[in-house]
Design a protein around this motif. Structure first.
Motif, PDB file in Angstrom:
ATOM      1  N   LYS A   1      11.450 -37.361 106.821  1.00 41.55           N
ATOM      2  CA  LYS A   1      11.058 -36.043 106.447  1.00 41.55           C
ATOM      3  C   LYS A   1       9.305 -35.762 106.845  1.00 41.55           C
ATOM      4  CE  LYS A   1      12.248 -32.637 103.480  1.00 41.55           C
ATOM      5  NZ  LYS A   1      12.996 -31.299 103.758  1.00 41.55           N
TER       6      LYS A   1
ATOM      7  N   SER B   1      21.771 -37.946  98.891  1.00 41.46           N
ATOM      8  CA  SER B   1      20.215 -37.783  98.139  1.00 41.46           C
ATOM      9  C   SER B   1      19.852 -37.731  99.720  1.00 41.46           C
ATOM     10  CB  SER B   1      20.601 -39.448  97.344  1.00 41.46           C
ATOM     11  OG  SER B   1      20.087 -39.406  96.627  1.00 41.46           O
ATOM     12  N   ASP B   2      19.835 -38.566 100.672  1.00 38.65           N
ATOM     13  CA  ASP B   2      19.187 -37.930 101.667  1.00 38.65           C
ATOM     14  C   ASP B   2      19.904 -36.036 102.265  1.00 38.65           C
ATOM     15  OD1 ASP B   2      18.648 -40.328 102.464  1.00 38.65           O
ATOM     16  OD2 ASP B   2      20.869 -41.099 103.208  1.00 38.65           O
TER      17      ASP B   2
ATOM     18  N   ALA C   1      17.246 -33.918  99.979  1.00 39.56           N
ATOM     19  CA  ALA C   1      16.336 -34.611 100.284  1.00 39.56           C
ATOM     20  C   ALA C   1      15.375 -33.361 101.462  1.00 39.56           C
ATOM     21  CB  ALA C   1      15.725 -35.591 101.055  1.00 39.56           C
TER      22      ALA C   1
ATOM     23  N   TRP D   1      16.034 -30.011 100.729  1.00 38.56           N
ATOM     24  CA  TRP D   1      14.732 -29.835  99.469  1.00 38.56           C
ATOM     25  C   TRP D   1      15.218 -28.748  98.395  1.00 38.56           C
ATOM     26  CZ3 TRP D   1      11.379 -33.006  99.613  1.00 38.56           C
ATOM     27  CH2 TRP D   1       9.988 -32.689  99.273  1.00 38.56           C
TER      28      TRP D   1
ATOM     29  N   TYR E   1      13.392 -32.709  94.542  1.00 43.57           N
ATOM     30  CA  TYR E   1      13.233 -33.615  95.250  1.00 43.57           C
ATOM     31  C   TYR E   1      11.768 -33.538  95.136  1.00 43.57           C
ATOM     32  CZ  TYR E   1      17.534 -35.544  95.409  1.00 43.57           C
ATOM     33  OH  TYR E   1      18.637 -36.759  94.951  1.00 43.57           O
TER      34      TYR E   1
ATOM     35  N   MET F   1       9.358 -36.458  96.158  1.00 38.73           N
ATOM     36  CA  MET F   1       8.601 -37.012  97.502  1.00 38.73           C
ATOM     37  C   MET F   1       7.323 -36.677  98.396  1.00 38.73           C
ATOM     38  SD  MET F   1      12.573 -36.487  99.741  1.00 38.73           S
ATOM     39  CE  MET F   1      12.281 -37.361 100.762  1.00 38.73           C
TER      40      MET F   1
ATOM     41  N   MET G   1      13.629 -41.133 106.161  1.00 39.44           N
ATOM     42  CA  MET G   1      14.445 -41.312 105.392  1.00 39.44           C
ATOM     43  C   MET G   1      15.485 -42.330 105.587  1.00 39.44           C
ATOM     44  SD  MET G   1      14.767 -37.428 105.936  1.00 39.44           S
ATOM     45  CE  MET G   1      16.870 -37.347 105.026  1.00 39.44           C
TER      46      MET G   1
ATOM     47  N   LEU H   1      12.726 -42.374 100.365  1.00 39.73           N
ATOM     48  CA  LEU H   1      12.121 -41.469  98.884  1.00 39.73           C
ATOM     49  C   LEU H   1      11.047 -41.369  98.516  1.00 39.73           C
ATOM     50  CD1 LEU H   1      15.818 -41.000  96.813  1.00 39.73           C
ATOM     51  CD2 LEU H   1      15.397 -39.409  99.171  1.00 39.73           C
TER      52      LEU H   1
END
Length: 353
Positions: free
Chosen positions: A6, A42-43, A46, A49, A53, A56, A64, A118
């Motif tokens: 990320k 959760s990935d 992320a 976006w 989140y 982060m 990630m 994260l």
């Protein structure tokens, strides 16, 4: 080495080359050669976006991935366990050790917790440095790729623990993603009568049937009708794992008086609740997030005892260089668990029960 990172506080991620760590891991840390890493909801949040989140941002760019297994390559000063060569999985929650929750023996509630993948570099790469205390050695007979299910399975175990579901309870699980499907399996393993429901999730529900789970697709009937038809009664417990706020409302409406709803999904939208009905029917709603040390131990034990069956949760194994394709696959809701394999790793043959 290759890593999915990320890079900025906006939708997307990038496959980039990052330098390998040199000089060995710091004191109290271990270097792990990744065996497999799973893509989690959760990935996806992320990657997309999703609001919530933004935490982060100060750590970007970062690698990630927090669901992974691997082999310890080297250990830092003071580390006795694990040892080089040990096969491990990792609890990705790093705690402060000083807050009230940590002092009270509730590390999962740490108010300053940081999550591998994260807040700091994670497992979508070839090698990772992680705290030794977060690592768990796995049984020799447990395949590394199946072991990558340990963290998400522990999330499901924790959700079922919070629900209190046990023998004879009627349980409805909303959402046939990895967490929902695993929670349905865990509840059934504990003796509950379980129904797993989806909405247009044909491929996922087909996988669930190979696990022996009772399923329903809400394109064909209402939630209440499916519960009456397949369970024969109003559920005692509902576990919501969809991430859709409307499912929380539907789950509460379905639940029997004094029943318990566990919300395990991460939601993009607020959820309106009829509080008068909620109070008058004396229902309970509980949040389930992350896991516990006990649930992680239970997940490893279950994987070791039922590896052939639980490995069916892994529907796709892609090389790390196809990580963006794998993200799209996971977002499509056609897969259950998608694994990323580092360069040189070969997909393990699916076991048969």
């Amino acid at each position: 080495m290759l890593a999915l990172r990320k890079t900025q506080p906006a939708p997307g991620a990038a496959l980039v080359d990052v330098p390998r760590s040199e000089g060995g891991p710091p004191p109290g840390q271990v270097e792990i050669r990744i065996g497999a890493a799973g893509i989690c909801g959760s990935d996806l949040h992320a990657f997309e976006w999703t609001p919530g989140y933004e935490f982060m941002t100060p750590g970007l760019p970062l690698t990630m991935g927090h669901e992974f297994s691997g082999i310890v390559r080297a250990v830092g000063e003071g580390v006795i366990d694990p040892a080089p060569g040990d096969r491990v999985v990792c609890w990705p929650t790093i705690t402060c050790g000083a807050c009230e929750s940590c002092r009270d023996g509730r590390p999962q509630d740490c108010t300053a917790r940081r999550i591998i993948g994260l807040h700091r570099d994670g497992g979508f790469t070839e090698s990772i440095v992680a705290p030794a205390g977060n690592c768990r050695v796995i049984p020799d007979g447990l395949p590394l790729q199946t072991a990558a299910l340990a963290e998400p399975l522990s999330i499901a175990v924790n959700a079922v623990d919070i629900s209190g579901a046990g023998p004879g309870d009627a349980v409805v699980v909303l959402g046939p993603g990895p967490i929902g499907m695993a929670a349905a399996w865990v509840a059934r393993n504990r003796g509950a009568d379980v129904l797993l429901v989806g909405l247009g999730d044909g491929e996922r529900l087909a996988v669930a049937t190979t696990l022996g789970l009772l399923t329903a697709d809400l394109r064909d009937e209402t939630l209440a009708d499916a519960a009456r038809r397949l369970l024969g009664r109003t559920p005692d417990r509902v576990i919501e794992a969809t991430g859709a706020a409307a499912s929380v409302t539907a789950g509460l409406e379905l639940l029997r008086p004094r029943g318990i709803l566990v919300v395990a999904g991460i939601h993009k939208e607020p959820c309106p609740i009829d509080l008068t009905a909620f109070v008058r029917q004396k229902k309970q709603m509980r949040g389930a997030h992350d896991t516990t040390s006990e649930a992680l131990s239970e997940a490893i034990r279950l994987l070791d005892a039922h590896s052939a069956e639980l490995s069916r949760l892994i529907t796709h194994r892609l090389p790390l260089e196809r990580a963006l394709e794998a993200i799209d696959l996971a977002r499509s809701r056609k897969a259950v668990k998608v694994l990323l394999l580092p360069p040189g790793a070969e997909p393990e043959a699916k076991e048969s029960a």
